[in-house]
Enzyme design. Sequence first.
Site, PDB file in Angstrom:
ATOM      1  N   GLY A 118       0.858  -1.181   0.000  1.00 12.63           N
ATOM      2  CA  GLY A 118       0.000   0.000   0.000  1.00 12.63           C
ATOM      3  C   GLY A 118       0.896   1.233   0.000  1.00 12.63           C
ATOM      4  N   ARG A 172      10.264  -1.494  -4.741  1.00 11.05           N
ATOM      5  CA  ARG A 172       9.116  -1.570  -5.663  1.00 11.05           C
ATOM      6  C   ARG A 172       9.052  -0.230  -6.410  1.00 11.05           C
ATOM      7  NH1 ARG A 172       3.537  -3.479  -3.310  1.00 11.05           N
ATOM      8  NH2 ARG A 172       3.151  -4.094  -5.470  1.00 11.05           N
ATOM      9  N   ASP A 202      -1.282   4.742  -6.353  1.00  8.99           N
ATOM     10  CA  ASP A 202       0.141   4.506  -6.093  1.00  8.99           C
ATOM     11  C   ASP A 202       1.013   5.632  -6.617  1.00  8.99           C
ATOM     12  OD1 ASP A 202      -1.130   1.644  -6.083  1.00  8.99           O
ATOM     13  OD2 ASP A 202       0.749   1.591  -4.948  1.00  8.99           O
ATOM     14  N   ASN A 225      -2.862   2.674 -10.151  1.00  9.65           N
ATOM     15  CA  ASN A 225      -3.383   1.949  -8.981  1.00  9.65           C
ATOM     16  C   ASN A 225      -3.438   0.466  -9.358  1.00  9.65           C
ATOM     17  OD1 ASN A 225      -4.468   2.095  -6.224  1.00  9.65           O
ATOM     18  ND2 ASN A 225      -6.331   1.303  -7.150  1.00  9.65           N
ATOM     19  N   LYS A 226      -3.841  -0.326  -8.414  1.00 10.96           N
ATOM     20  CA  LYS A 226      -3.859  -1.789  -8.586  1.00 10.96           C
ATOM     21  C   LYS A 226      -4.504  -2.216  -9.892  1.00 10.96           C
ATOM     22  CE  LYS A 226      -2.399  -4.277  -6.481  1.00 10.96           C
ATOM     23  NZ  LYS A 226      -1.017  -4.771  -6.824  1.00 10.96           N
TER      24      LYS A 226
HETATM   25  O1  MRU Z   1       0.446  -4.109  -4.609  1.00  6.43           O
HETATM   26  P1  MRU Z   1      -0.146  -3.331  -3.471  1.00  6.43           P
HETATM   27  O2  MRU Z   1      -0.995  -4.158  -2.583  1.00  6.43           O
HETATM   28  O3  MRU Z   1       0.896  -2.545  -2.733  1.00  6.43           O
HETATM   29  O4  MRU Z   1      -1.106  -2.277  -4.185  1.00  6.43           O
HETATM   30  C1  MRU Z   1      -1.823  -1.379  -3.386  1.00  6.43           C
HETATM   31  C2  MRU Z   1      -2.717  -0.491  -4.167  1.00  6.43           C
HETATM   32  O5  MRU Z   1      -2.777  -0.518  -5.367  1.00  6.43           O
HETATM   33  C3  MRU Z   1      -3.478   0.528  -3.376  1.00  6.43           C
HETATM   34  O6  MRU Z   1      -4.701   0.802  -3.968  1.00  6.43           O
HETATM   35  C4  MRU Z   1      -2.647   1.827  -3.302  1.00  6.43           C
HETATM   36  O7  MRU Z   1      -1.339   1.571  -2.914  1.00  6.43           O
HETATM   37  C5  MRU Z   1      -3.263   2.791  -2.367  1.00  6.43           C
HETATM   38  S1  MRU Z   1      -3.177   2.243  -0.677  1.00  6.43           S
HETATM   39  C6  MRU Z   1      -3.874   3.471   0.263  1.00  6.43           C
END
Ligand code: MRU
Length: 344
Positions: free
Chosen positions: A48, A88, A233, A243-244
């Site tokens: 996150g 990352r 992100d 974002n995801k």
């Molecule tokens: O791969 P992740 O679990 O780190 O991805 C997280 C996301 O895409 C969240 O939507 C983003 O980081 C926002 S968290 C407040």
Amino acid sequence: MVSALRWIDEDSSLELIDQTQLPGETRLLQITTTDALVRAIEDLAVRGAPALGVAGAFGVAIAMQQGAAQGWDADRIQTEIDRIRHARPTAVNLAWGVDQVRPLVGEGLGAVVGAAKQIAQADESANRELSRLGADWILTHCPTDKLRVITHCNTGALATSAWGTAYGIIHELHDRGKLGLVYADETRPLLQGSRLTSWELVQDGIEHVVEADGAASSTILRGLVDVAIIGADRIAANGDTANKIGSVALALACQRAGIPFIVAAPYSTVDLSTASGEQIHVEQRDEAEVLGFGAVRTTPAQSRGFNPAFDVTPHDLISAIATEKGIAEPAHDPRPRMMAELDS
Ligand code: MRU
């Protein structure tokens, strides 16, 4: 409220909830080395964007402390800090968190830890404020008594220092008595939605259903939701938002359905040095994550995987971006550096 990570002063370690084990087990990790922190970030034990920012800041302290114990010179400490910074690539918060405290290395461990704690506190304040602003915007634009919300991935306390971003708005709507039902996308391949968001929703007593990612656009087009709220992100200067993976499908469906698509993030997720989404580095993860389910391979041995961890939603599909500094409306105001104006 659950805390994804906290600094333990007694032994100068970073304590993380191992999010790979939730919801089955609440296992804590005590991080004291840069290797362990890089692995925790790569494996998504901590994840996150805002939580990664805080982890990056405390990571500088870990590198300093390990360096002192093992006799590293200044160059080696900086190399280890760089490894954390690049663990990352997509969430700008990780590099941002490292860069905030790195200039304090010369002032000693106490200064770095103190600054990292302030970053964590500021993140919680930002999340609470953007949640208030985001909820106000939604209630103005969605005149429905009990809102039905769809969200993607996990953006709650686990993904931040506290409270959450998109999840924070959902929580705020719940507290104001304006929330009907949450559709939580499962978030393949690592199930941040079905494992983590549902866990937080249960703890907060929020009514919800978990659905497959593939159901999301149909749920929106069938008129089952009033608004989509996601996290971010990295938000480019023009509002394009990483974002995801799967987020852009929600945005496209919302445009077609004529309902708002909201991005929620602290301003630390805005990257003004990235002009547009085309320049955002999307993390490609191990193909094994999509070729199987958990540890079990479900595809033929000959099949190859394609596993981008994020997608980029173009700004013209985003009705509002809620930050603690205010709301931008990229779909209505698509100027190249619109996000910068929130900071002025
Ligand atoms: O791969 P992740 O679990 O780190 O991805 C997280 C996301 O895409 C969240 O939507 C983003 O980081 C926002 S968290 C407040």
